[in-house]
Motif scaffolding. Structure first.
Motif, mmCIF file in Angstrom:
data_model
loop_
_atom_site.group_PDB
_atom_site.id
_atom_site.type_symbol
_atom_site.label_atom_id
_atom_site.label_comp_id
_atom_site.label_asym_id
_atom_site.label_seq_id
_atom_site.Cartn_x
_atom_site.Cartn_y
_atom_site.Cartn_z
ATOM 1 N N HIS A 73 0.838 -1.198 0.000
ATOM 2 C CA HIS A 73 0.000 0.000 0.000
ATOM 3 C C HIS A 73 0.873 1.248 0.000
ATOM 4 O O HIS A 73 2.095 1.155 0.148
ATOM 5 C CB HIS A 73 -0.951 0.010 1.202
ATOM 6 N N CYS A 74 0.229 2.399 -0.168
ATOM 7 C CA CYS A 74 0.968 3.657 -0.165
ATOM 8 C C CYS A 74 0.062 4.770 0.348
ATOM 9 O O CYS A 74 -1.150 4.591 0.461
ATOM 10 C CB CYS A 74 1.463 4.009 -1.565
ATOM 11 N N TYR A 75 0.669 5.894 0.676
ATOM 12 C CA TYR A 75 -0.105 7.069 1.056
ATOM 13 C C TYR A 75 0.602 8.315 0.551
ATOM 14 O O TYR A 75 1.803 8.306 0.262
ATOM 15 C CB TYR A 75 -0.317 7.148 2.575
ATOM 16 N N HIS A 76 -0.172 9.389 0.404
ATOM 17 C CA HIS A 76 0.342 10.693 -0.003
ATOM 18 C C HIS A 76 -0.270 11.768 0.884
ATOM 19 O O HIS A 76 -1.404 11.640 1.330
ATOM 20 C CB HIS A 76 -0.025 10.986 -1.464
ATOM 21 N N ARG A 97 -5.015 -4.367 -3.147
ATOM 22 C CA ARG A 97 -6.315 -5.034 -3.295
ATOM 23 C C ARG A 97 -7.279 -4.184 -4.122
ATOM 24 O O ARG A 97 -8.167 -4.698 -4.768
ATOM 25 C CB ARG A 97 -6.936 -5.320 -1.932
ATOM 26 N N GLU A 98 -7.083 -2.878 -4.098
ATOM 27 C CA GLU A 98 -7.975 -1.961 -4.805
ATOM 28 C C GLU A 98 -7.609 -1.824 -6.291
ATOM 29 O O GLU A 98 -8.473 -1.554 -7.116
ATOM 30 C CB GLU A 98 -7.903 -0.592 -4.121
ATOM 31 N N PHE A 99 -6.339 -1.994 -6.625
ATOM 32 C CA PHE A 99 -5.870 -1.760 -7.989
ATOM 33 C C PHE A 99 -5.025 -2.914 -8.494
ATOM 34 O O PHE A 99 -4.227 -3.483 -7.748
ATOM 35 C CB PHE A 99 -5.036 -0.473 -8.044
ATOM 36 N N PRO A 100 -5.149 -3.246 -9.766
ATOM 37 C CA PRO A 100 -4.381 -4.360 -10.317
ATOM 38 C C PRO A 100 -2.891 -4.046 -10.509
ATOM 39 O O PRO A 100 -2.074 -4.951 -10.556
ATOM 40 C CB PRO A 100 -5.046 -4.639 -11.656
ATOM 41 N N SER A 101 -2.547 -2.764 -10.625
ATOM 42 C CA SER A 101 -1.131 -2.446 -10.841
ATOM 43 C C SER A 101 -0.622 -1.472 -9.782
ATOM 44 O O SER A 101 -1.377 -0.655 -9.248
ATOM 45 C CB SER A 101 -0.916 -1.854 -12.239
ATOM 46 N N HIS A 103 1.416 1.018 -10.279
ATOM 47 C CA HIS A 103 1.339 2.379 -10.809
ATOM 48 C C HIS A 103 -0.029 3.007 -10.552
ATOM 49 O O HIS A 103 -0.121 4.158 -10.112
ATOM 50 C CB HIS A 103 1.633 2.387 -12.313
ATOM 51 N N ASN A 104 -1.100 2.270 -10.826
ATOM 52 C CA ASN A 104 -2.452 2.808 -10.630
ATOM 53 C C ASN A 104 -2.722 3.135 -9.163
ATOM 54 O O ASN A 104 -3.353 4.141 -8.848
ATOM 55 C CB ASN A 104 -3.511 1.831 -11.141
ATOM 56 N N ALA A 105 -2.261 2.296 -8.263
ATOM 57 C CA ALA A 105 -2.461 2.541 -6.829
ATOM 58 C C ALA A 105 -1.729 3.806 -6.395
ATOM 59 O O ALA A 105 -2.288 4.658 -5.695
ATOM 60 C CB ALA A 105 -1.986 1.342 -6.013
ATOM 61 N N ILE A 106 -0.485 3.952 -6.814
ATOM 62 C CA ILE A 106 0.303 5.119 -6.418
ATOM 63 C C ILE A 106 -0.262 6.389 -7.045
ATOM 64 O O ILE A 106 -0.405 7.413 -6.369
ATOM 65 C CB ILE A 106 1.791 4.910 -6.774
ATOM 66 N N ALA A 107 -0.614 6.345 -8.315
ATOM 67 C CA ALA A 107 -1.170 7.522 -8.988
ATOM 68 C C ALA A 107 -2.502 7.933 -8.368
ATOM 69 O O ALA A 107 -2.761 9.129 -8.161
ATOM 70 C CB ALA A 107 -1.340 7.241 -10.479
ATOM 71 N N THR A 108 -3.345 6.975 -8.053
ATOM 72 C CA THR A 108 -4.650 7.285 -7.466
ATOM 73 C C THR A 108 -4.490 7.852 -6.062
ATOM 74 O O THR A 108 -5.177 8.805 -5.686
ATOM 75 C CB THR A 108 -5.550 6.036 -7.448
#
Length: 136
Positions: A73-76, A97-101, A103-108
């Motif tokens: 996971h990540c946070y901003h 779990r929310e995103f398949p990639s 990159h998409n998780a970090i960008a979102t």
């Protein structure tokens, strides 16, 4: 109790209503959420508000976490700054779990945090379309 900031508050509400009328159609709408109408601004609308209010944003902090399987996971954390110096902070995260990639998780996560900071500053914390989840 004395309302010290009443005039200032009413001016900000009036400014926000005017701003909602200026941004392109489809950028701002209301959804029914658990019986209440909630204002929802989509990402495009938030960036129009950012431009209209001349807001700068600054990435304060972010972190990406991994576990034995890789990305977890990540946070901003973003700060939005008005020209007169007022600021607001937006925090958001995303996980695998929310995103398949990755990159998409970090960008979102980054987009969500920036949008939340902007909305906290100009729209009294209204919901954004990217974080709205239909309630049960």
């Amino acid at each position: 109790m004395v309302l010290k900031n009443k005039d200032k508050y009413l001016e900000r509400v009036k400014d926000l209503e005017e701003a909602k009328n200026l941004i392109p159609k489809g950028s701002y709408y209301e959804l029914n959420f658990k019986g209440d109408k909630k204002p929802v601004i989509n990402k495009k609308g938030v960036y129009h508000l950012k431009e209209l209010y001349d807001i700068e944003t600054e990435l304060l902090e972010y972190e990406v976490f991994n576990n034995e399987k890789g990305f977890s996971h990540c946070y901003h954390l973003y700060k939005a700054i008005e020209p007169d110096g007022k600021t607001a902070v937006g925090f958001a995260g995303a996980d695998r779990r929310e995103f398949p990639s990755v990159h998409n998780a970090i960008a979102t996560s980054s987009t969500r945090a920036e949008v939340r900071a902007i909305l906290e500053l100009v729209a009294f914390g209204d919901l954004s379309g990217i974080e709205f989840v239909q309630g049960d």
